[in-house]
Design an enzyme around this catalytic site. Sequence first.
Site, PDB file in Angstrom:
ATOM      1  N   THR A 205     -15.732 -11.650   4.942  1.00  0.00           N
ATOM      2  CA  THR A 205     -14.303 -11.397   4.755  1.00  0.00           C
ATOM      3  C   THR A 205     -13.910 -10.019   5.294  1.00  0.00           C
ATOM      4  O   THR A 205     -14.742  -9.092   5.297  1.00  0.00           O
ATOM      5  CB  THR A 205     -13.952 -11.465   3.253  1.00  0.00           C
ATOM      6  OG1 THR A 205     -12.660 -10.901   3.040  1.00  0.00           O
ATOM      7  CG2 THR A 205     -14.947 -10.700   2.393  1.00  0.00           C
ATOM      8  N   ASP A 206     -12.650  -9.894   5.671  1.00  0.00           N
ATOM      9  CA  ASP A 206     -12.158  -8.569   6.106  1.00  0.00           C
ATOM     10  C   ASP A 206     -12.148  -7.567   4.954  1.00  0.00           C
ATOM     11  O   ASP A 206     -12.086  -6.357   5.172  1.00  0.00           O
ATOM     12  CB  ASP A 206     -10.766  -8.678   6.739  1.00  0.00           C
ATOM     13  CG  ASP A 206      -9.696  -9.257   5.816  1.00  0.00           C
ATOM     14  OD1 ASP A 206     -10.009  -9.636   4.673  1.00  0.00           O
ATOM     15  OD2 ASP A 206      -8.525  -9.355   6.259  1.00  0.00           O
ATOM     16  N   GLU A 207     -12.236  -8.077   3.712  1.00  0.00           N
ATOM     17  CA  GLU A 207     -12.173  -7.159   2.559  1.00  0.00           C
ATOM     18  C   GLU A 207     -13.358  -6.202   2.506  1.00  0.00           C
ATOM     19  O   GLU A 207     -13.303  -5.189   1.811  1.00  0.00           O
ATOM     20  CB  GLU A 207     -12.086  -7.949   1.247  1.00  0.00           C
ATOM     21  CG  GLU A 207     -10.843  -8.799   1.162  1.00  0.00           C
ATOM     22  CD  GLU A 207     -10.410  -9.118  -0.261  1.00  0.00           C
ATOM     23  OE1 GLU A 207     -10.927  -8.512  -1.204  1.00  0.00           O
ATOM     24  OE2 GLU A 207      -9.537  -9.989  -0.402  1.00  0.00           O
TER      25      GLU A 207
ATOM     26  N   TYR B  75     -15.706  -8.101  -5.913  1.00  0.00           N
ATOM     27  CA  TYR B  75     -15.825  -9.212  -4.960  1.00  0.00           C
ATOM     28  C   TYR B  75     -16.231  -8.702  -3.578  1.00  0.00           C
ATOM     29  O   TYR B  75     -17.213  -9.146  -2.990  1.00  0.00           O
ATOM     30  CB  TYR B  75     -14.494  -9.989  -4.869  1.00  0.00           C
ATOM     31  CG  TYR B  75     -14.388 -10.849  -3.622  1.00  0.00           C
ATOM     32  CD1 TYR B  75     -15.182 -11.980  -3.469  1.00  0.00           C
ATOM     33  CD2 TYR B  75     -13.498 -10.523  -2.586  1.00  0.00           C
ATOM     34  CE1 TYR B  75     -15.107 -12.762  -2.310  1.00  0.00           C
ATOM     35  CE2 TYR B  75     -13.412 -11.294  -1.441  1.00  0.00           C
ATOM     36  CZ  TYR B  75     -14.216 -12.415  -1.303  1.00  0.00           C
ATOM     37  OH  TYR B  75     -14.150 -13.185  -0.167  1.00  0.00           O
TER      38      TYR B  75
ATOM     39  N   LYS C 181     -19.674  -9.203  -1.269  1.00  0.00           N
ATOM     40  CA  LYS C 181     -19.687  -9.785   0.086  1.00  0.00           C
ATOM     41  C   LYS C 181     -20.305  -8.790   1.079  1.00  0.00           C
ATOM     42  O   LYS C 181     -21.061  -9.176   1.974  1.00  0.00           O
ATOM     43  CB  LYS C 181     -18.262 -10.165   0.517  1.00  0.00           C
ATOM     44  CG  LYS C 181     -17.619 -11.298  -0.270  1.00  0.00           C
ATOM     45  CD  LYS C 181     -18.284 -12.649  -0.090  1.00  0.00           C
ATOM     46  CE  LYS C 181     -18.057 -13.268   1.262  1.00  0.00           C
ATOM     47  NZ  LYS C 181     -18.656 -14.641   1.330  1.00  0.00           N
TER      48      LYS C 181
END
Length: 337
Positions: free
Chosen positions: A126-128, A151, A155
């Site tokens: 994810t870009d997060e 989260y 990741k």
Amino acid sequence: MKNVLVTGGAGFIGSCFVRMILDNHDDTFVLNLDSITYAGNLENLDGYQNNPNHCFVKGSICDAQLVANLIDKYEITSIVNFAAESHVDRSLTNPGIFIETNVQGTLTLLNAAVEKKIEKFLQVSTDEVYGSLGEDGLFTEQTPLSPNSPYSASKASADMLVAAFGHSYGLSYNITRCSNNYGEFQFPEKMIPLMINNALHDKDLPVYGDGLQIRDWLWVYDHCTAIWEVLTHGKSGEVYNVGGNNEKTNIEVIELILSKLGKDKSLIKHVTDRAGHDRRYAIDSSKIKQQLGWSPTVTFEEQIEKTIEWYLENTTWLKNVASGDYLNYYNEMYEDR
Ligand code: NAD
Ligand code: DAU
């Protein structure tokens, strides 16, 4: 014939990926491993259950013996790992399960991939993991990892394990980092289906803080075609960012949903902001565009309309998923707001 182990293939994006393969790639067999948490739903695969190129197994990516047996039994050649706890809000109240599934689960798959000499391991990230942007700039593949929520930290940890397995054991891998997805079958605790569902029932739309946070929205099917390109043509050891080039503030998206549904803006209710809320995400996808020839096929304006129509036509699906665990969670979360 390619035999792909798809994990999390009963979730929002994983099920879209499974449907896409079964609709378009006759030479590919999909073994779908999903533990069916609150977010997994076999209804997302209605019509595909009996496809001879698809086999569903209910089980966890944390179960090393099961994973090893399945790889042997189905002669798996590649793994695409979608399985995850994926909701930032839940990670703020229960981070432990995010470490178990997203970190320990990925490690279990990686161990099996090395032992069984899997040809390609694709980690759906994810870009997060890049953290939050200021007003300018985009995330590139060189942006340092700086996750802000449990989260995104889980990741980022998984991403680092994948790269370490490539470096240490020669595992052939790719990592994709995508922006916010929207489309059919998204569990209605994520912003777009949540707002549609609430508006349909004339319930308040809970906007975190000022609602001026920015997300870069990408249609889920376009995300899945990007993953397919990376799986089949990505250079081993490379990270590919995937984005929609489509930045919107949350409030813009919510007002658009209200206007499409013919509902009044008075339903909008500003509530306490998410703890540590990332302000802006935006992806530079030039690498995957240039190297693999991928690009989004739709505009947000046309596809969000079709997405809203899909939820209107599938109120039974919405009603079925918006019950049980989800309702308890939702009520707990919002009772003091
Ligand atoms: P989702 O929550 O809808 O689906 C996750 C799926 O994983 C569910 O079917 C669930 O049952 C399954 N699962 C959970 N724990 C498992 C376990 N231990 N073993 C096997 N299956 C398990 O998530 P999503 O939105 O479809 O996201 C899929 C992946 O894409 C995730 O890895 C997420 O981090 C990533 N991602 C999501 C987005 C987005 O906008 N939704 C954007 C970028 C990346
Ligand atoms: O950027 C990719 C990420 O996008 C994925 O890695 C995650 O798995 C996925 O859940 C998504 O994370 P977000 O936190 O951005 O998605 P969410 O739909 O939860 O929230 C989108 C924005 O809307 C965010 O700024 C928070 C805000 N929001 C969300 C909810 C659920 C609200 O204002 N009110 C809400 O009720």
